[in-house]
Scaffold this active site. Structure first.
Site, short mmCIF file in Angstrom:
data_model
loop_
_atom_site.label_atom_id
_atom_site.label_comp_id
_atom_site.label_asym_id
_atom_site.label_seq_id
_atom_site.Cartn_x
_atom_site.Cartn_y
_atom_site.Cartn_z
N SER A 131 8.19 60.73 -37.34
CA SER A 131 9.46 60.99 -38.02
C SER A 131 9.41 62.43 -38.52
O SER A 131 8.31 62.96 -38.76
CB SER A 131 9.60 60.05 -39.22
OG SER A 131 10.66 60.46 -40.07
N TYR A 144 6.54 56.87 -47.88
CA TYR A 144 6.91 57.00 -46.47
C TYR A 144 6.50 58.38 -45.96
O TYR A 144 5.92 58.49 -44.88
CB TYR A 144 8.41 56.76 -46.30
CG TYR A 144 8.89 56.78 -44.87
CD1 TYR A 144 8.41 55.85 -43.95
CD2 TYR A 144 9.80 57.74 -44.41
CE1 TYR A 144 8.83 55.87 -42.62
CE2 TYR A 144 10.24 57.75 -43.09
CZ TYR A 144 9.76 56.81 -42.21
OH TYR A 144 10.18 56.83 -40.90
#
Ligand code: 8X3
Length: 245
Positions: A131, A144
Site C-alpha cells: 500500500s 496500519y
C-alpha cells in the site's frame, strides 16, 4: 502443464478481482481465504479457480494450503487490511497486533510455506500487495502504517536474499481503492464513515484496476522484475492531496 497462481484474501475486493483476472490469463488459480462460501461461489462461477480455506494467521492452515498444491508458480500475498484510525497515543494494542499478524506475519507464513514451490517452478513470481501506507505515513495511519512499512521492508529484504534464484519479488502499492470492505473494516463496520472516504472523489481506483496492474507485473518475461509499482487515482496527487468535487 498450466501455471498455478495462489491468491490470498481472494474472497472479495482486490484478491477476488485478481483471482478472476489471472484465471482469464490462463492460470490455474487457487483462491484462498477464510470465507468458504464466497470462495465456493467464485470457484463455481469461474472456470480455472479452485477454492481453498485459508487463515493466514494460522500456521496449521497455511501448512494445509501448501500440502494441497501440486505446484506454485505465482503467489499473490494479498490478505491484509486496516483496523481503526486512532492516533498512536490512543491506539488499541490488540488492533496493532491483529494488523501485524495478518499483514506482516501472514505474508511471512505463506511466503515461507510456498517459497520452495516458487523456486521449483523455475520462474516463480512472489507478489506483495502492500500500500502507499507502506511508503508514506499519515495521521491515524498508526498500526496500519507500521504493518505496511514492515511488509514493504520484508519485500526488499527478500529480493536481496533471493537474487540468483528463479523467483521475482514484486510489490504493488496502491493508494485510494474503492472496494466493498477495506474501509468498512477500518471503520469497524460504520458504513457511513467508510463511504465518506470516497465521497466526491472523481474515480477512485477499483479492484479491477489493481488486478490489471498485478496481471501485468506477473506476465512480464522471466528476466523482468517490476520491483515496485505505485498506483493512485488521478484525483490523489499525494497522500494529503485528494481532489473532491
Ligand atoms: C490503503 C490506502 O491510503 O488508505 O492501503 O493507506 S491508504
Amino acid at each position: 502443464m498450466k501455471r498455478t497462481a495462489v491468491v490470498t484474501g481472494a474472497s472479495s475486493g482486490i484478491g477476488e478481482a485478481t483471482a478472476r483476472r489471472l484465471a482469464a490469463e490462463g492460470f490455474d488459480v487457487v483462491a484462498a481465504a477464510r470465507r468458504r462460501e464466497r470462495l465456493e461461489a467464485l470457484a463455481a462461477e469461474v472456470p480455472g479457480i479452485r477454492a481453498v480455506t485459508l487463515d493466514v494467521t494460522s500456521q496449521e492452515s497455511v501448512d494445509e494450503l501448501a500440502s494441497s498444491l501440486d505446484r506454485c508458480d505465482v503467489l499473490i500475498n494479498n490478505a491484509g487490511g486496516a483496523i481503526g484510525l486512532e492516533p498512536v497515543a490512543s491506539g488499541d494494542v490488540a488492533d496493532w497486533q491483529r494488523m501485524y499478524d495478518v499483514n506482516v506475519l501472514g505474508t511471512l507464513r505463506v511466503t515461507q510455506a510456498l517459497l520452495p514451490r516458487l523456486i521449483e517452478s523455475g520462474d516463480g513470481v512472489l507478489l506483495m500487495l502492500t500500500s502507499v501506507a507502506g511508503l508514506v505515513s499519515y495521521e491515524g495511519g498508526g498500526g496500519y502504517n507500521a504493518a505496511k512499512h514492515a511488509q514493504t521492508s520484508m519485500t526488499e529484504v527478500l529480493r536481496l536474499e533471493l537474487v540468483g534464484r528463479p523467483v521475482r519479488v514484486v510489490e504493488v502499492a496502491p493508494g485510494l481503492v474503492h472496494t466493498e470492505e477495506f474501509s468498512l473494516n477500518r471503520f469497524r463496520g460504520d458504513s457511513a464513515a467508510a463511504d465518506e472516504v470516497y465521497q466526491g472523489v472523481p474515480g477512485p481506483l477499483t479492484a479491477h484496476d489493481v488486478a490489471d496492474a498485478i496481471a501485468w507485473c506477473v506476465t512480464r518475461p522471466a528476466h523482468v522484475n517490476i520491483d515496485r509499482l505505485v498506483m493512485r487515482p488521478r484525483a490523489q496527487a499525494a497522500q494529503h492531496k485528494l481532489h473532491r468535487i
